[in-house]
Design a protein around this motif. Structure first.
Motif, short mmCIF file in Angstrom:
data_model
loop_
_atom_site.label_atom_id
_atom_site.label_comp_id
_atom_site.label_asym_id
_atom_site.label_seq_id
_atom_site.Cartn_x
_atom_site.Cartn_y
_atom_site.Cartn_z
N ILE A 163 49.95 30.68 42.81
CA ILE A 163 49.52 32.05 42.53
C ILE A 163 49.60 32.83 43.84
N LYS A 164 49.93 34.12 43.73
CA LYS A 164 50.01 34.96 44.92
C LYS A 164 48.60 35.17 45.49
N VAL A 168 44.13 36.62 44.17
CA VAL A 168 42.94 35.76 44.23
C VAL A 168 41.75 36.60 44.66
N THR A 169 40.63 36.44 43.97
CA THR A 169 39.42 37.18 44.33
C THR A 169 38.80 36.61 45.61
N LYS A 170 37.94 37.40 46.25
CA LYS A 170 37.32 36.95 47.50
C LYS A 170 36.48 35.69 47.32
N PRO A 171 35.66 35.58 46.25
CA PRO A 171 34.91 34.34 46.07
C PRO A 171 35.80 33.11 45.95
N MET A 172 36.94 33.25 45.21
CA MET A 172 37.84 32.11 45.05
C MET A 172 38.59 31.81 46.35
N ASP A 183 45.72 25.43 49.35
CA ASP A 183 46.32 26.70 48.97
C ASP A 183 45.76 27.15 47.62
N PRO A 184 45.75 28.46 47.35
CA PRO A 184 45.24 28.95 46.05
C PRO A 184 46.04 28.38 44.89
N VAL A 185 45.35 28.11 43.79
CA VAL A 185 45.98 27.59 42.58
C VAL A 185 45.64 28.49 41.41
N LYS A 186 46.43 28.39 40.36
CA LYS A 186 46.29 29.29 39.21
C LYS A 186 45.28 28.78 38.18
#
Length: 213
Positions: A56-57, A61-65, A75-78
């Motif tokens: 995910i870009k 992503v929200t700040k809490p996540m 790294d961020p995941v979907k």
């Protein structure tokens, strides 16, 4: 160790056995799942592991996540899901989970979101019988009486009555499916038969809760 992984349903195809038989299979692309968090009885009241899948870009992503991913060092995941465990120490934060945790012949349960059908009538949604199909009928696909007199209830529609309404788009679990093939090079799982969900939808594959006796 509890076996579970997230993946994306690519569609159905067929493979051939050495004897020349044909097996219909669903292809699931899994890639590398990552462990984001451990849940323990001491902190959360139950043992579980939180895993993530899919790219995910970062701007999405929200700040809490973002803080959650930074704390885990990944790294961020979907997609994020939890899996109940008997022992929370089976996985560590940051561990990668690949399709090689499964082998050909394993029996699994698949959890997914069924295809949405929109608003549907009682015949399609609940398999009601049709009315008379002759020219004089005025109730070809209509339900029958829904508020008949019931002792103590009066002529009203009781709660829970099967009626027309939104159909599909529900969480569905199909149990005791067999892993037909594991392709570690391309991160693919081939599961015998059909699984819930549309193409490119996310599913969870886990070892079955109903093993053979």
């Amino acid at each position: 160790m509890t076996k579970a992984i997230l993946g994306k349903k690519l569609g159905m195809t067929q493979i051939f056995t050495e004897e020349g038989g044909v097996i219909p299979v669903t292809v699931v692309e899994s890639g590398n799942n990552v462990v984001l968090q451990n849940r323990t009885i001491e902190n959360d009241g139950y043992n579980a592991v939180q895993i993530g899948f899919g790219s995910i870009k970062e701007k999405q992503v929200t700040k809490p996540m973002k803080g959650h991913f930074s704390k885990a060092g990944v790294d961020p995941v979907k997609v994020i899901r939890e899996i109940r465990l008997a022992d929370a120490s089976e996985y560590n934060v940051g561990d990668k989970i690949g399709v090689d945790i499964f082998a050909e012949g394993d029996v699994v349960d698949v959890v997914g979101t069924s295809k949405g059908k929109g608003f549907a009538g009682g015949i399609k949604r609940h398999n009601f019988a049709c009315g008379p199909m002759a020219h004089g009928s005025k109730s070809h696909r209509e339900p029958g009486s829904t508020g008949a007199m019931i002792s103590g209830h009066g002529g009203r529609v009781l709660k829970g009555k099967k009626l027309p309404g939104r159909m599909g788009a529900d969480q569905v679990t199909v149990q005791r499916l067999t892993v037909a093939r594991v392709d570690g090079d391309r991160n693919l799982l081939l599961i015998k038969g059909a699984i819930p969900g549309a193409k490119n939808s996310f599913v969870m594959i886990k070892e079955t809760v109903k093993p053979k006796k």
